[in-house]
Design an enzyme around this catalytic site. Structure first.
Site, PDB file in Angstrom:
ATOM      1  N   LYS A 217       0.898  -1.353  -0.104  1.00  0.00           N
ATOM      2  CA  LYS A 217      -0.036  -0.195  -0.152  1.00  0.00           C
ATOM      3  C   LYS A 217       0.930   1.177  -0.010  1.00  0.00           C
ATOM      4  CE  LYS A 217      -3.802   2.244   2.329  1.00  0.00           C
ATOM      5  NZ  LYS A 217      -4.861   2.307   3.337  1.00  0.00           N
TER       6      LYS A 217
ATOM      7  N   ASP B  92     -13.713   4.950   9.463  1.00  0.00           N
ATOM      8  CA  ASP B  92     -13.654   4.825   7.858  1.00  0.00           C
ATOM      9  C   ASP B  92     -14.509   3.329   7.841  1.00  0.00           C
ATOM     10  OD1 ASP B  92     -14.101   5.754   5.457  1.00  0.00           O
ATOM     11  OD2 ASP B  92     -12.199   5.604   4.834  1.00  0.00           O
TER      12      ASP B  92
HETATM   13  P1  ADP Z   1      -7.336   3.444   0.718  1.00  0.00           P
HETATM   14  O1  ADP Z   1      -6.900   4.242   1.825  1.00  0.00           O
HETATM   15  O2  ADP Z   1      -7.077   4.139  -0.564  1.00  0.00           O
HETATM   16  O3  ADP Z   1      -9.028   3.562   0.949  1.00  0.00           O
HETATM   17  P2  ADP Z   1      -7.196   0.628   1.510  1.00  0.00           P
HETATM   18  O4  ADP Z   1      -6.298   0.226   2.490  1.00  0.00           O
HETATM   19  O5  ADP Z   1      -8.775   0.864   1.764  1.00  0.00           O
HETATM   20  O6  ADP Z   1      -6.977   2.164   0.940  1.00  0.00           O
HETATM   21  O7  ADP Z   1      -7.175  -0.421  -0.125  1.00  0.00           O
HETATM   22  C1  ADP Z   1      -7.961  -0.147  -1.026  1.00  0.00           C
HETATM   23  C2  ADP Z   1      -8.480  -1.134  -1.653  1.00  0.00           C
HETATM   24  O8  ADP Z   1      -7.645  -2.115  -1.960  1.00  0.00           O
HETATM   25  C3  ADP Z   1      -9.590  -1.932  -0.433  1.00  0.00           C
HETATM   26  O9  ADP Z   1     -10.981  -1.404  -0.629  1.00  0.00           O
HETATM   27  C4  ADP Z   1      -9.391  -3.341  -1.250  1.00  0.00           C
HETATM   28  O10 ADP Z   1     -10.157  -3.667  -2.059  1.00  0.00           O
HETATM   29  C5  ADP Z   1      -7.950  -3.540  -1.587  1.00  0.00           C
HETATM   30  N1  ADP Z   1      -7.113  -4.105  -0.482  1.00  0.00           N
HETATM   31  C6  ADP Z   1      -6.178  -3.370   0.424  1.00  0.00           C
HETATM   32  N2  ADP Z   1      -5.456  -4.009   1.444  1.00  0.00           N
HETATM   33  C7  ADP Z   1      -6.089  -5.225   0.988  1.00  0.00           C
HETATM   34  C8  ADP Z   1      -5.196  -6.356   1.590  1.00  0.00           C
HETATM   35  N3  ADP Z   1      -4.394  -6.856   2.440  1.00  0.00           N
HETATM   36  N4  ADP Z   1      -5.795  -7.778   1.050  1.00  0.00           N
HETATM   37  C9  ADP Z   1      -6.647  -7.682  -0.173  1.00  0.00           C
HETATM   38  N5  ADP Z   1      -7.224  -6.439  -0.639  1.00  0.00           N
HETATM   39  C10 ADP Z   1      -6.853  -5.364  -0.090  1.00  0.00           C
HETATM   40 MG    MG Z   2     -10.191   2.186   1.966  1.00  0.00          MG
END
Ligand code: ADP
Ligand code: MG
Length: 400
Positions: A124, A229
């Site tokens: 991320k 959130d």
């Molecule tokens: P943001 O801060 O942009 O909302 P997120 O951490 O919510 O970032 O991640 C965005 C999207 O990526 C999530 O809605 C999910 O679909 C996918 N995602 C994030 N982390 C994971 C993970 N560890 N495993 C699977 N999918 C993930």
């Molecule tokens: Mg998110």
């Protein structure tokens, strides 16, 4: 901004040293003067082609030349910071190859990566502090004074905070991904092979899933935390079969919680508002998607507040501070996150002329949320299959 690792393999050891020098120089300089880059790079490893490296890095956009009234110099780009973070993850053997992007928000990129054994993970990349045109227009003076709270600093804070909470929650047995590493504005965590609640069209027992999610909110509260959130994008729904061998055995749905940079303490001055908003979000989603409305009112903040620290629950709201995250850092990050929220709200109002989220059944309007991908809904399962071949090994010629 998209992570593009193509130029990585062409960078020489000297290029990496110079890129690191620009990063080090940015700690004290908005624009790092060229002589300072030379000085730091040479200190780190002999005099030679610093200038050649500067040109090479600028050419692929990892640093950008800035002409100031007082002096010329360079500034690290998002791409440059991405490379440095990946370089660290690769050197520590947390990431071996990079695949495709599975998620993109205004404030983050989510990439599939893999370790040496081919185990897929999630990288991320936080991208906080990108300023929208509208914000610039409205807050010109404010932003002028906010130079120190740069995108680099804010994005790093988001990553540090998210990693610290993921670790603490995981230790406490919460259903969250396993945090693996953090470098600069990025974190590496386990890949949860489960779609977001947002993609689930129906569930056998909405009441049970609803109860589970509410109990998750209350369990967080007991540990002193509010997610902040708690929406259908940040809750992944894993399907666990009672007996893996038996396709007819019952399936249980386990929610896995992600996305923690905005978490707040139950002691926050606006805690009640955040708590109620998280609860409301789930209620609204269950009513719209599954036509389920709980007959039990609440849960209410005042009741949850009484449970903080009960039954020996360890308070996790102190965790981030304990990890060296100062009050000032927390304040800076919070300001940036609130600004981002206000922005996405403004943009949503702007683009459809309606109030944010007022058009309840309009999937398109919802899709404008910062979590939505730039190429339609995210079908994670499918993407994962696709990326297996697409994983590209990171080639790093850093002479180590
Ligand atoms: P943001 O801060 O942009 O909302 P997120 O951490 O919510 O970032 O991640 C965005 C999207 O990526 C999530 O809605 C999910 O679909 C996918 N995602 C994030 N982390 C994971 C993970 N560890 N495993 C699977 N999918 C993930
Ligand atoms: Mg998110």
């Amino acid at each position: 901004m998209k992570l593009d690792t193509r130029a990585m393999r062409h960078l020489t050891a000297e290029d990496w040293r110079v890129l690191t020098a620009v990063e080090m120089g940015s700690k004290n300089h908005e624009i790092v003067p060229t002589p300072l880059i030379e000085k730091i790079a040479r200190l780190k490893g002999g005099a030679s082609g610093v200038h050649k490296s500067i040109s090479a890095l600028a050419k692929v956009g990892l640093i950008a030349r800035m002409k100031e009234a007082k002096y010329d110099g360079y500034r690290l780009s998002y791409g440059g910071l991405d490379y440095l973070a990946l370089h660290t993850h690769a050197a520590r053997k947390h990431v071996y190859s990079v695949g495709s992007r599975i998620g993109v928000g205004k404030e983050s990129d989510i990439m599939i990566v893999a370790d040496e054994k081919g185990t897929q993970r999630v990288l991320k990349i936080h991208r906080l502090g990108r300023i929208s045109f509208r914000t610039v227009k409205n807050n010109r003076d404010y932003l002028r004074n906010r130079q120190s709270a740069s995108w680099m600093y804010l994005s790093r804070l988001a990553a540090i905070k998210e990693f610290a909470f993921m670790q603490a929650l995981r230790e406490e047995g919460f259903p969250v991904p396993e945090p693996i590493a953090q470098s600069r504005h990025t974190i590496v965590m386990t890949l949860v092979d489960a779609p977001p609640l947002r993609q689930i069209a129906s569930v056998p027992d909405p009441a049970a899933l609803y109860a589970e999610l509410i109990s998750l909110i209350l369990r967080l509260a007991k540990h002193g935390l509010i997610h902040g959130d708690f929406n259908e994008f940040n809750i992944l729904i894993r399907e666990d079969r009672a007996d893996e061998q038996d396709p007819d055995s019952p399936i249980t749905l386990t929610p896995v919680l992600i996305d923690f940079p905005q978490m707040v303490s139950m002691d926050h001055p606006n805690a009640e508002m955040y708590f109620d908003r998280d609860v409301e979000c789930i209620k609204r989603f269950f009513s719209r998607r599954f036509h389920f409305v709980s007959t039990t009112p609440g849960p209410f903040f005042k009741d949850a507040k009484k449970t903080v620290g009960h039954d020996g629950a360890r308070r996790l709201d102190a965790v981030v501070e304990a990890s060296g995250f100062t009050k000032k850092m927390a304040k800076d990050l919070e300001a940036a996150i609130r600004e981002k929220e206000a922005n996405s709200k403004e943009n949503a109002e702007d683009s459809d002329g309606m109030e944010y989220e007022s058009d309840e059944d309009d999937e398109e309007a919802e899709g404008r949320d910062s979590d939505s991908g730039d190429d339609g809904p995210l079908v994670i399962g499918d993407r994962i299959v696709n990326t297996e071949e697409g994983l590209e090994k990171l080639t790093i010629n850093d002479g180590t």
